[in-house]
Design an enzyme around this catalytic site. Structure first.
Site, short mmCIF file in Angstrom:
data_model
loop_
_atom_site.label_atom_id
_atom_site.label_comp_id
_atom_site.label_asym_id
_atom_site.label_seq_id
_atom_site.Cartn_x
_atom_site.Cartn_y
_atom_site.Cartn_z
N HIS A 256 5.57 22.37 -11.24
CA HIS A 256 5.45 20.92 -11.08
C HIS A 256 4.01 20.49 -11.34
O HIS A 256 3.08 21.24 -11.04
CB HIS A 256 5.85 20.50 -9.66
CG HIS A 256 6.17 19.04 -9.55
ND1 HIS A 256 5.20 18.10 -9.32
CD2 HIS A 256 7.34 18.37 -9.68
CE1 HIS A 256 5.77 16.90 -9.30
NE2 HIS A 256 7.06 17.04 -9.52
N GLU A 314 14.53 19.78 -9.52
CA GLU A 314 15.68 19.90 -10.42
C GLU A 314 16.57 21.10 -10.11
O GLU A 314 17.75 21.11 -10.42
CB GLU A 314 15.19 20.04 -11.88
CG GLU A 314 14.23 18.99 -12.36
CD GLU A 314 14.88 17.65 -12.64
OE1 GLU A 314 16.03 17.47 -12.22
OE2 GLU A 314 14.23 16.81 -13.27
#
Ligand code: CMC
Length: 377
Positions: A256, A314
């Site tokens: 991320h 996700e």
């Protein structure tokens, strides 16, 4: 303007004050409407999360009933909107394009009511647009929204044509609460920029859909699901990770830009998925998923020492949405069905204390050119 003043991605630049959400990327803490994200996500209905963002407090029972009924009363779409969605489905256009077009078509006349009424209208209509498009894609007739069902339950009902069980509703609702807002991400910034010109909230939300569509933002939960299914079939998670990394590919659902530790939303969604799969799903598949996470994190640590590549939002989104019955082609639109609560809350916050968002650019073109008539070029 000097090159030092240039900031290509606006990284590290603060352009708004907000009480809606805050990310601590080092500690892995996400606060939404004053609550740690897990506290909100596990307990709230989606309608309560939206009310919280709009009003900065939880609703009383009466206020919640009024708010829920008002949103439910705004769910229906007309025949002309159904017609454009049918066309998009028949031509197999992407779901996000159908949402952008359908949400705009369903909200002609935006700006005529007060901004919060527009915000409620656009939030209410997103699930109807997505589900109607999907029913046509599947060769089925659309299902009319039901006003007696909660936002999340009605969404699943319109998608699948049958009333969902409580485990699926709770799972979806936890997802919707988890991703409702996430700082000044690209689509939220878009929404704030649109209303900063004193344009309307529906224009802000439809522009934000376009921003979310991009692969650097809307993410890749669809590919994550394909990956998890293929590992479940092969039974060889370690082989899969090595093969991908040796081919120079990235593992979907890991890493991320802001979080230097595990994305806190992954923990919330893992707990929700675990609860769902225990009660109503294929628990073998869920076991494969958690085992794969452990293996992948270990291999990634050897592959990129010091980078702490952990699961992002996700990864468990794919597991949870697939479990509760959202088709993978709709994962990004499902993200939008949630995030529209955050987009509209930011738009209202921007309008409350507005300053036109108008940055500068550095000119790198020629100057003082002189005109050549077309027949001499
Ligand atoms: N798998 C393998 N290696 C990775 C991964 C990954 N998932 N993520 C980062 N790396 C490596 C990358 O190759 C780079 O190595 P090198 O320095 O040798 O080039 C190093 O780690 C740093 O990568 P980066 O590109 O600087 O990291 P970033 O912070 O810009 O990227 C990211 C963040 C999400 C784009 C990236 O981690 C990625 O591509 N992940 C896979 C796709 C994915 O899961 N996307 C959904 C993101 S969550 C979206 C949201 O919050 O809305």
């Amino acid at each position: 303007m000097s090159d030092e003043d240039l900031n290509r991605g606006l990284e590290g630049i603060r352009v708004a004050e907000t009480r809606l959400s805050d990310i601590d990327g080092e500690a892995g803490v996400l606060t939404v409407g004053g609550f740690p994200v897990d506290e909100l996500a596990r307990n709230a209905t989606y309608e309560e999360s939206v009310f919280l963002l709009f009003e900065d407090r939880l609703p009383s029972a009466d206020e919640l009933a009024e708010f829920r009924a008002d949103l439910a009363g705004r769910r229906a779409i007309g025949d002309e909107v159904r017609a454009v969605l049918q066309r998009a489905a028949e031509e197999e256009k992407p779901a996000m394009d159908a949402l952008r077009m359908g949400a705009a078509a369903a909200n002609l006349g935006a700006g005529e009511e007060d901004p919060e009424a527009d915000a409620r209208r656009v939030i209410a209509v997103f699930p109807t647009v997505v589900a109607t498009y999907w029913r046509y894609r599947e060769g089925d007739e659309p299902v009319e929204p039901r006003e007696d069902l909660r936002h999340a339950a009605n969404y699943l009902y319109m998608l699948n044509g049958e009333e969902p069980d409580e485990a699926a509703v709770r799972g979806l609702e936890t997802y919707l609460n988890t991703v409702i807002d996430h700082g000044l991400n690209a689509s939220t910034f878009t929404a704030r920029t649109v209303v900063s010109t004193e344009s309307d909230v529906v224009s802000a939300a439809t522009a934000a859909v376009g921003t979310l569509k991009g692969p650097l933002h809307g993410g890749a939960p669809g590919p994550v699901l394909d990956m998890l299914r293929s590992i479940h079939e092969s039974g060889d998670p370690e082989g899969y990770v090595h093969e991908k990394l040796e081919a120079g590919e990235r593992l979907m659902g890991f890493g991320h830009r802001v979080y230097r530790v595990r994305d806190p939303r992954a923990a919330v969604l893992e707990a929700a998925a675990s609860e769902f799969y225990d009660e109503a799903g294929d628990s073998d598949f869920f076991e494969t998923i958690t085992e794969f996470e452990d293996v992948a994190v270990e291999v990634l640590a050897e592959h990129k020492p010091g980078r702490d590549l952990e699961t992002n939002v996700e990864f468990y989104t794919a597991a949870l949405l697939d479990g509760v019955g959202v088709p993978k082609e709709l994962f990004t639109t499902c993200f939008a069905v949630s995030r529209v609560g955050g987009w509209t809350a930011h738009a209202l916050e921007q309008l409350d204390d507005n300053r036109l968002i108008r940055p500068l650019s550095s000119y790198v073109g020629d100057r003082d050119r002189s005109w050549t008539p077309v027949d001499e070029r």
